[in-house]
Scaffold this active site. Structure first.
Site, PDB file in Angstrom:
ATOM      1  N   ARG A   1       5.465 -10.114  -5.400  1.00 47.61           N
ATOM      2  CA  ARG A   1       4.363  -9.123  -5.829  1.00 47.61           C
ATOM      3  C   ARG A   1       4.778  -7.584  -5.319  1.00 47.61           C
ATOM      4  O   ARG A   1       4.310  -6.585  -5.731  1.00 47.61           O
ATOM      5  CB  ARG A   1       2.972  -9.462  -5.081  1.00 47.61           C
ATOM      6  CG  ARG A   1       1.863  -9.897  -6.114  1.00 47.61           C
ATOM      7  CD  ARG A   1       1.639  -9.298  -7.333  1.00 47.61           C
ATOM      8  NE  ARG A   1       0.528  -8.147  -7.175  1.00 47.61           N
ATOM      9  CZ  ARG A   1      -0.423  -8.135  -7.067  1.00 47.61           C
ATOM     10  NH1 ARG A   1      -1.095  -9.601  -7.079  1.00 47.61           N
ATOM     11  NH2 ARG A   1      -1.420  -7.372  -7.115  1.00 47.61           N
ATOM     12  N   LYS A   2       6.006  -7.467  -4.669  1.00 50.13           N
ATOM     13  CA  LYS A   2       6.263  -6.276  -3.979  1.00 50.13           C
ATOM     14  C   LYS A   2       7.570  -5.521  -4.864  1.00 50.13           C
ATOM     15  O   LYS A   2       7.773  -6.158  -5.776  1.00 50.13           O
ATOM     16  CB  LYS A   2       6.772  -6.190  -2.648  1.00 50.13           C
ATOM     17  CG  LYS A   2       6.087  -7.001  -1.792  1.00 50.13           C
ATOM     18  CD  LYS A   2       4.415  -6.387  -1.716  1.00 50.13           C
ATOM     19  CE  LYS A   2       3.704  -7.610  -0.604  1.00 50.13           C
ATOM     20  NZ  LYS A   2       2.248  -7.451  -0.445  1.00 50.13           N
TER      21      LYS A   2
END
Ligand SMILES: *Cc1c(COP(=O)(O)O)cnc(C)c1O
Length: 378
Positions: free
Chosen positions: A183-184
């Site tokens: 998700r980063k």
């Protein structure tokens, strides 16, 4: 109806990452080894930090940061409730008590004032988050923490590529923890890093992530003489693998380009959304630049509620997300005394995160904003 599907995030992984992982496997060295060492050096230099210590996740990195500072039972650690729950959980891992502080409405971040409002003589440290990539006021908070005589751990999970006062957010941070979850902005599958300025602290962190051993398995392997290791303290296995680091090394080369592209897409969102009443998109703070890891929008007088906006978007193939969570509202923290966090509660209930990733097209953005414009006129 449409068969369009727009995910909120897609990791940017190419053939280069696949090959790098395959090379690590073929080399026969798959646990923490030479690729992890290179990844640590290159990451630290990219974010302006002195030393990097790779770990299995940002969560385990936050845990080790508190162990490093000697935080334990009886101590209080100030954290934002408005964060992924790992920020608060890390405090409980060391037996200390998390104390929730409120955040600034525009940045979603702790400020000197909100920390000071909940500080007590038992406060040993604060974990301040660069939320969704938006840098907190690094100069202000670092100076205040020093003045109060408490540790400042920076939760930079989302902030690779963000800047404050013209420098990468890792520069000048005493301790920062980073995440490489998909998700980063850049990813190693799972994975994290702790960066520190002090060489002695880096050495202790290397021991803490590897069972408290005074010599790493990689160094022992490289030595021509037999090396008898000693276990200096009770510690953990929080290592990263060389397969992950191989992927991470390729990802580092993509970081600047990914951030530049995210910032362009965010600027286009901001332009399109400016014409719709009741929607306030996240922006750069005056002192820095976000990498827009999360592009959130606050509903402020919008005629449709947040959850309904999310379902309308989902019905038309747009996978948006609720705003950043608030730990104090979760069952895991229901045993804590009630706290007043009005800005946190407003941000968590009235904001949503729009899709933003390398494969997002102008046409996708028009589709998403078109739905919002339609809802605005209800
Ligand atoms: C993602 C995230 C974490 C956890 O990172 P992991 O690498 O998944 O452990 C911690 N804090 C914040 C603010 C995050 O966004």
């Amino acid at each position: 109806m449409t068969d369009r599907k727009i995910p909120v995030m897609i990791p940017m992984l190419g053939e280069e990452e696949a090959q790098a992982a395959a090379e690590a496997v073929r080399s026969g060295w798959v646990a923490q080894g030479p690729r992890v060492a290179r990844f640590e050096q290159e990451f630290a230099s990219l974010v302006g930090a002195g030393h990097g210590v790779a770990v299995s996740s940002c969560t385990t990195g936050l845990h080790l940061s508190l162990v490093l500072l000697g935080v334990g039972p009886g101590d209080e650690v100030v954290v934002p409730s408005l964060s992924f729950i790992a920020t608060a959980n890390a405090v409980r891992y060391v037996g200390a008590t998390p104390v929730f502080a409120d955040v600034d409405l525009a940045t979603g971040n702790l400020t000197v004032e909100t920390i000071d409002a909940v500080r007590t003589p038992r406060t040993r440290a604060v974990i301040a988050v660069h939320q969704g990539g938006v840098p907190f006021d690094t100069v202000g908070l670092r100076k205040a923490a020093e003045g109060w005589g408490i540790g400042l751990v920076e939760d930079a999970a989302c902030a690779a590529g963000s800047t404050a006062y013209g420098q990468p957010v890792g520069a000048g941070a005493a301790i920062a923890a980073w995440s490489f979850h998909p998700r980063k902005v850049i990813t190693t599958g799972e994975g994290g890093m702790v960066t520190v300025d002090d060489a002695g602290q880096a050495a202790r962190l290397r021991r803490l992530r590897e069972h408290g051993m005074n010599v790493s398995a990689a160094d022992r392997h490289a030595s021509k003489q037999p090396v008898l290791e000693a276990y200096l303290e009770t510690a953990y296995n929080y290592r990263m693998t060389d397969i992950q680091a191989a992927v991470g090394l390729v990802q580092l080369g993509r970081l600047a380009g990914l951030v530049a592209q995210r910032r362009e897409l965010a600027a286009r969102y901001q332009e399109l959304l400016a014409g719709i009443d009741g929607l306030v998109p996240v922006r750069d703070p005056a002192y820095g630049q976000t990498n827009y890891q999360s592009f959130w929008v606050l509903l402020d007088g919008f005629p449709v509620g947040r959850d309904e906006v999310l379902s309308e978007l989902a019905a038309r193939g747009v996978s948006a997300r609720r705003g950043i969570m608030a730990a104090h509202l979760e069952p895991a923290y229901s045993d804590m005394a009630p706290v007043s966090l009005p800005v946190t509660e407003r941000l968590t209930s009235d904001s949503l995160i729009l899709p933003l990733h390398h494969a997002l097209t102008a046409d996708d953005q028009d589709h998403i904003v078109g739905i919002l414009r339609e809802l605005a006129s209800r």
